[in-house]
Design an enzyme around this catalytic site. Structure first.
Site, PDB file in Angstrom:
ATOM      1  N   GLY A 153       1.033  -3.751   4.519  1.00 55.48           N
ATOM      2  CA  GLY A 153       1.315  -5.150   4.822  1.00 55.48           C
ATOM      3  C   GLY A 153       0.057  -5.967   4.607  1.00 55.48           C
ATOM      4  O   GLY A 153      -0.856  -5.549   3.877  1.00 55.48           O
ATOM      5  N   THR A 185       0.822  -1.217   0.000  1.00 57.05           N
ATOM      6  CA  THR A 185       0.000   0.000   0.000  1.00 57.05           C
ATOM      7  C   THR A 185       0.854   1.263   0.000  1.00 57.05           C
ATOM      8  O   THR A 185       1.834   1.345   0.740  1.00 57.05           O
ATOM      9  CB  THR A 185      -0.879   0.017   1.265  1.00 57.05           C
ATOM     10  OG1 THR A 185      -1.557  -1.228   1.348  1.00 57.05           O
ATOM     11  CG2 THR A 185      -1.871   1.161   1.228  1.00 57.05           C
TER      12      THR A 185
HETATM   13  N1  GLY Z   1      -2.580  -3.716   2.933  1.00 57.19           N
HETATM   14  C1  GLY Z   1      -3.220  -3.922   1.714  1.00 57.19           C
HETATM   15  C2  GLY Z   1      -4.101  -5.077   1.671  1.00 57.19           C
HETATM   16  O1  GLY Z   1      -3.963  -5.999   2.458  1.00 57.19           O
HETATM   17  O2  GLY Z   1      -4.960  -5.100   0.811  1.00 57.19           O
END
Ligand code: GLY
Length: 306
Positions: A202, A150
């Site tokens: 994450g 992200t």
């Molecule tokens: N952190 C992004 C997701 O797990 O979609």
């Protein structure tokens, strides 16, 4: 004080540009949206926006959120297709008293009504990677991306307002309809201009179990520095997971205080991030084995990480 922080090396160009905008008086929200949009537009990043890798069904679905720390309002889109810059849809939804978080077709129709640019988010490279995965019938467990995941950006402007923005295409080969932490307030992001802002990157399924961004801001409200708050929030979830017989997983956190101090923590060996709070923006790294905090990244640190 003006300050900005973004996850991963991929945020660096946007953080550098928008730190300059903040220094000339731009609002925090504008800086966040611009920095995130730059990452969304770059096809080389396979976990955000254009070029993001598809789910099992070959579709690229997008999650994004924006939060204004003075208004304590958020907007977000989830499981949405073909919106060129999902962060811009999230920004326009922020401020609505109702209907501020839209999924799927509703999010796409909102973006169209707002006149936002639409595009097929697949690239030849992302389609090739998907075809290979389908052909291999890969049944391995889904993992957060190594080194991308992200994009999260937190900013503080000269008026004292703060903003948070997040954007992702989620996990490669995810199930249709799967949504992670990125558009979920308190998990993927939280921002209260009185106490600070935090965001997570994450594996969303793990991040949501600890409501990690709210937990980090709550710790700042109780007097912890951004660095202490990130480290303690992450340690508490990792400890609980260990009690449950699980490993710490793949989670990194960033935080920014209303005084422009920033912090980061990770369960990865090394997590790079970009930040600026004095004259210039720079790349930093935090290492899981080093509980004392982050340091300026040296070229050799960065060669090994995305
Ligand atoms: N952190 C992004 C997701 O797990 O979609």
């Amino acid at each position: 004080m003006r300050a900005i922080i973004g996850t991963w090396k991929m945020s660096f160009d946007g953080v550098q540009e928008t730190f300059g905008m903040l220094k000339t008086g731009a609002p925090a929200g504008e800086a966040v949206v611009r920095a995130v949009s730059r990452v969304e537009d770059e096809p080389a990043f396979h976990s955000v926006g254009y070029g993001g890798l598809p789910g099992k069904d070959g579709r690229v679905t997008l999650d994004a959120a924006f939060m204004d720390g003075r208004a304590l309002r958020m907007g977000g889109v989830m499981s949405a297709e073909n919106i060129r810059n999902p962060i811009q849809a999230a920004y326009r939804l922020c401020g609505r008293k109702t209907n501020c978080l839209l999924a799927g077709r509703g999010a796409e129709e909102f973006a169209l009504q707002e006149g936002l640019a639409m595009r097929d988010m697949r690239t030849p490279e992302s389609v090739k990677r998907w075809r290979e995965a389908v052909a291999a019938q890969a049944e391995k467990e889904l993992e957060a991306y190594r080194g991308h995941d992200t994009v999260c950006v937190l900013a503080l402007d000269e008026s004292g307002n703060m903003a948070a923005g997040t954007s992702t295409s989620g996990l490669f080969m995810k199930e249709p309809g799967r949504v992670g932490d990125t558009p979920i307030i308190g998990s993927g992001f939280y921002c209260d201009a009185r106490f600070g802002a935090a965001a997570a990157t994450g594996l969303g399924e793990d991040i949501m179990r600890g409501c990690l961004s709210y937990e980090t801001v709550a710790r700042m409200r109780n007097g912890e520095s951004p660095q202490q708050a990130c480290q303690h929030a992450l340690d508490a979830l990792a400890e609980r997971k260990r009690e449950l017989g699980e490993d710490a997983g793949s989670i990194s956190l960033i935080a920014l205080s209303p005084r422009g101090e920033f912090g980061a923590a990770t369960t990865l060996p090394v997590f790079p991030f970009a930040a600026g709070n004095e004259e210039t923006a720079a790349l930093y790294i935090v290492e899981t084995r080093d509980k004392t905090g982050f340091r300026r990244a040296e070229p050799e640190d960065l060669a090994a990480v995305d």
